[in-house]
Write an enzyme that holds these catalytic residues in place. Structure first.
Site, short mmCIF file in Angstrom:
data_model
loop_
_atom_site.label_atom_id
_atom_site.label_comp_id
_atom_site.label_asym_id
_atom_site.label_seq_id
_atom_site.Cartn_x
_atom_site.Cartn_y
_atom_site.Cartn_z
N LYS A 57 0.86 -1.19 0.00
CA LYS A 57 0.00 0.00 0.00
C LYS A 57 0.89 1.23 0.00
O LYS A 57 1.69 1.43 0.92
CB LYS A 57 -0.90 -0.01 1.23
N LYS A 108 -2.16 -1.44 -3.91
CA LYS A 108 -3.02 -0.28 -3.82
C LYS A 108 -2.21 0.99 -3.90
O LYS A 108 -1.22 1.08 -3.18
CB LYS A 108 -3.78 -0.33 -2.48
#
Ligand code: PBG
Length: 324
Positions: A196, A249
């Site tokens: 992330k 992400k």
């Protein structure tokens, strides 16, 4: 060689469809939903056209609509009525995410997979994803871990089918796995937000989930967008700690990461097509600058082509309608 060889031969008619290498299916989709304990009526997120914060009693209706479209899963984010230093309202059995999870599972059972986001930022008064030492303004890794274990087990008790830790704390997957196993939730899988990035594409989400922060930013725990090898190490660690599904992400600006991870590990891999990726397309379409349906389709297809097995996307309902 040309003129004997012509690539264009396979580009029209039925054969064009037969040689298509990637396909998009409604089965690939997970729809993010925001449940807000402070609301009586649904409220559209200003920066995310078509996305709503929902009061508890609307969440089940929305999940039913999602199920009717054939979408297999939702991921729940909660906005609590009370926030405090340690995000207490994230882990109570009667807190908002737990109630929403129970309500959806009671109504839809196996027809809807409920995934819960396991993080503290929507529940803490300072908006960070963990416990904060205010003197040093540091987000404390090890002090945060037990809280994540408590949050995850409370979600599992409420009936969550899968938990998705998103806070980028070191050791969070191992801690959550042990906590779940200790309470006999050994069959609840973990989808780790493993790679992330510290991304500006989350901007509209912080409106949606009311999870902006009061000081600093998230760069001491989320990844530097410049790094790719580091993503491999992050994913490797999460696999060793017990992650069942790994996530990259954001999605579109990180397709190279997605590609590398899928090929390096061959794990079930998810991509989060985040709020900013959604809002850019919606805004441009509203201006008449882009064909929304086509750009959505092409974007989601490219995420699959890069290696995603599943996509978390605010476009899930739009795409499902289009595929029908
Ligand atoms: C919370 C969380 C965030 C997103 C998912 N979980 C925000 C953040 O890290 O600031 C972003 C999702 C999106 O932008 O759509 N930890």
């Amino acid at each position: 060689m040309f003129p004997q060889l012509r690539m264009r031969r396979l580009r029209s008619g039925k054969i064009r469809d037969m040689v298509r290498e990637t396909s998009l299916s409604v089965n690939d989709l997970i729809y993010p939903m925001f449940v807000d304990e402070t609301l009586d009526t649904a409220r559209e997120v200003p920066s995310m056209q078509g996305v709503y914060r929902l009061p508890l009693d609307r969440v089940v209706d929305e999940a039913k609509d999602v199920a009717d479209l054939g979408i297999p899963g939702v991921i729940l984010f909660g906005i609590p009525a009370q926030k405090d230093e340690v995000g207490s309202s994230a882990s109570g059995d009667d807190d908002i995410v737990q109630r929403a999870t129970r309500a959806i599972k009671e109504e839809l059972g196996k027809d809807m997979m409920v995934i819960t986001d396991v993080c503290m930022c929507e529940f803490t008064s300072h908006g960070h994803c963990g416990i904060v030492d205010h003197t040093s303004e540091e987000v404390l890794n090890d002090a945060t871990l037990p809280h994540l274990g408590k949050i995850a087990t409370s979600h599992a008790r409420a009936g969550a089918d899968m938990v998705a830790p998103s806070g980028m704390m070191d050791g969070m997957i191992g801690t959550i796995r042990s906590a779940l196993d200790r309470e006999k939730f050994e069959n609840v899988p973990i989808m780790s937000y493993a790679a992330k990035y510290s991304s500006a594409f989350y901007g509209p989400f912080r409106d949606a989930a009311d999870s902006g922060y009061s000081f600093g930013d998230r760069s001491t725990y989320q990844m530097d967008p410049a790094n790719s090898d580091e993503a491999i190490r992050e994913v490797e660690l999460d696999i060793m700690e017990g992650a069942d599904i790994i996530m990259v992400k954001p999605a579109l600006p990180y397709l190279d990461i997605l590609y590398r991870i899928k090929h390096e590990f061959g794990m079930p891999t998810a991509a989060y097509n985040v709020s900013g990726e959604y809002s850019m397309i919606k805004a441009a379409a509203q201006q008449g600058w882009l064909d929304e349906d086509k750009v959505m389709y092409e974007s989601l297809m490219s995420i699959k082509r890069a290696g995603a097995d599943m996509i978390l996307t605010y476009f899930a309902k739009d795409l499902a309608r289009m595929l029908k």
